[in-house]
Design an enzyme around this catalytic site. Structure first.
Site, PDB file in Angstrom:
ATOM      1  N   CYS A  86       0.857  -1.200   0.000  1.00 33.37           N
ATOM      2  CA  CYS A  86       0.000   0.000   0.000  1.00 33.37           C
ATOM      3  C   CYS A  86       0.889   1.244   0.000  1.00 33.37           C
ATOM      4  O   CYS A  86       2.009   1.205   0.488  1.00 33.37           O
ATOM      5  CB  CYS A  86      -0.870   0.054   1.248  1.00 33.37           C
ATOM      6  N   GLU A 338      -9.059 -11.329 -27.503  1.00 34.48           N
ATOM      7  CA  GLU A 338      -8.033 -11.352 -26.452  1.00 34.48           C
ATOM      8  C   GLU A 338      -6.839 -12.136 -26.981  1.00 34.48           C
ATOM      9  O   GLU A 338      -6.997 -13.152 -27.654  1.00 34.48           O
ATOM     10  CB  GLU A 338      -8.612 -12.016 -25.200  1.00 34.48           C
ATOM     11  N   CYS A 413      -7.156   1.276 -16.559  1.00 33.93           N
ATOM     12  CA  CYS A 413      -6.499   1.106 -15.256  1.00 33.93           C
ATOM     13  C   CYS A 413      -5.306   2.058 -15.119  1.00 33.93           C
ATOM     14  O   CYS A 413      -4.551   1.966 -14.164  1.00 33.93           O
ATOM     15  CB  CYS A 413      -6.049  -0.347 -15.067  1.00 33.93           C
TER      16      CYS A 413
END
Length: 456
Positions: A86, A338, A413
């Site tokens: 984190c 994909e 993302c």
């Protein structure tokens, strides 16, 4: 004339922080010269030590906070400062959401030159802890047995952990059980310097809805001493285990999984649901790690697509078919592409599992397959892209511009590559209507976005 750097290594100075970097460090400027300091927050006044000076920027260490941000909080994780998992636990969750919204706005303006695009507040979690359904941790050795945990920031030193605040508890349980049982039976940890030892990584996958558990032991060689006893004790120790897998990775590499996978006990897959769509998840499947927020993300994509049941939809970078199957419930026909053959095998299996028959999947590069579909007369009313962090391939963007679907829904993302690609689409005749950020990874610097793009 060369500009003089206004600070020197080992200087102690007072600064005021004005921003965060993309990896969560505070940014202060001395006569325009940026200094990056870990654990500092915007608005804070602090005393720092300059620890490294480059030509265009430097690094500092936080020595003393003189004026604290109202968003600063105590971190609940005992290993937060050492662990690299984190980056933002010292920032309140409200502060994190504001910082991520600002990050999206800033890159759209700076990289995409998009100053008038509506960016909504970030959709966050009501409970932003214990959300990850997948753990994969490297294994090491200390006196007394095996250790496992995340790497210390910018190193390959393993921080041994008993629990991770962003992992689902069941994954912690798996890691602790495997450490204890493998230590008991004398399993050695992989040593990456000497390329010796056996156990490289422990992976745990947990179905949030089904409660099914998969345990993956990644080993250097096919041999695993006392394999049968280890498997038996894992099954006894962890409730809900449906699958125990051994993956063999004999290469000198940082890549976690090797090419050889074998089922040691139980099933090859476990199952989970996002909304009402069921997914089979293998040890190698890409499956979103935060299923609660994945539904928020996909619901947003579905909302932007505004499907009536008459549309043809193309899903570029479709993975195991997660977005495709969501869209197929409202579209006439969905085509997914994909590059990873195993992912397409999973996508077909997931379509069958859900009895969805208006989807068609193809293996290949989106920038090659979609132009071929276009030549065959398959034209998308809505095109959905969910590319990796590097963003869309330029050939795919040019195909979109040529194909002219009325609407593009871009799931991203990485805000920086999103901004770059939006600029290309804008120059090619599209208009970015709005962007909705979604917090898929609380307490880290990552933020996902869904962008609605329409033909001008």
């Amino acid at each position: 004339m060369t500009k003089t750097i206004p600070v020197q290594k080992n200087d102690y100075i007072e600064v005021v922080f004005e921003d965060l970097t993309h990896d969560g460090a505070g940014v202060a400027k001395v006569d325009g010269y940026p200094l990056f300091v870990k654990n500092a927050l915007p608005g804070e006044k602090a005393k720092i030590k300059v620890i490294k000076v480059n030509k265009g920027y430097g690094f500092g260490r936080l020595e003393e906070i003189l004026e604290e941000s109202p968003y600063r909080v105590d971190t609940p994780c005992p290993i937060y400062k050492e662990c690299g998992g984190c980056q933002l636990q010292h920032l309140s969750y409200e502060g994190q959401l504001l910082a991520k919204e600002k990050q999206v706005r800033d890159v759209l303006t700076r990289i995409g030159k998009l100053e008038n695009v509506k960016v909504h507040p970030v959709l966050g979690m009501s409970e932003p802890w214990r959300y990850r359904n997948k753990a994969q941790v490297p294994v090491g050795e200390r006196e007394g047995g095996l250790i496992a945990g995340f790497y210390q920031q910018r190193s390959h030193e393993i921080i041994d952990m008993e629990a991770c605040m962003i992992q689902q508890e069941k994954n912690d349980e798996v890691v602790q059980a495997v450490k204890r049982i493998c230590t008991k039976y004398g399993v050695t940890a992989y040593n990456e310097q000497r390329h010796k030892g056996s156990l490289r990584h422990i992976m745990a996958r947990h179905g949030q809805v089904t409660k099914e558990v998969m345990v993956v032991l990644v080993t250097r060689t096919p041999d695993l001493p006392n394999k049968e006893r280890i498997v038996k004790e894992i099954v006894e120790a962890v409730e809900g285990v449906k699958s125990i897998i051994q993956n063999v990775n004999s290469k000198k590499t940082n890549v976690i999984l090797g090419d050889e996978t074998r089922v040691l006990w139980g099933e090859e897959v476990i199952y989970d649901l996002i909304g009402n769509v069921k997914f089979a998840i293998s040890s190698r499947s890409f499956y979103q790690v935060n299923p609660a927020q994945t539904k928020v993300l996909y619901d947003q994509a579905l909302s932007y697509a505004e499907l009536t049941g008459e549309e043809t939809v193309i899903d570029a970078y479709c993975g195991i078919g997660t977005i495709s199957l969501f869209l197929a419930q409202k579209a006439k026909k969905v085509y997914g592409v994909e590059i990873v053959p195993e992912a397409i095998a999973d996508a077909n299996r997931n379509a069958e599992l859900n009895e969805i028959d208006n989807v068609e999947f193809a293996v290949g590069e989106a920038e090659v397959v979609i132009p071929n579909w276009y030549k065959e007369g398959i034209v998308a009313d809505v095109l959905v892209v969910d590319p990796p962090r590097k963003g869309c391939d330029d050939a795919l963007l040019q195909t979109i511009i040529e194909m002219k679907p009325k609407k593009v829904v871009y799931v991203s993302c990485n805000p920086a590559t999103l901004a770059r690609d939006l600029r290309i689409l804008e120059d090619g005749g599209y208009r970015t209507v709005e962007v909705q950020p979604v917090d898929m990874f609380p307490h880290t610097t990552h933020v996902e976005c869904v962008a609605l793009i329409e033909l001008k």
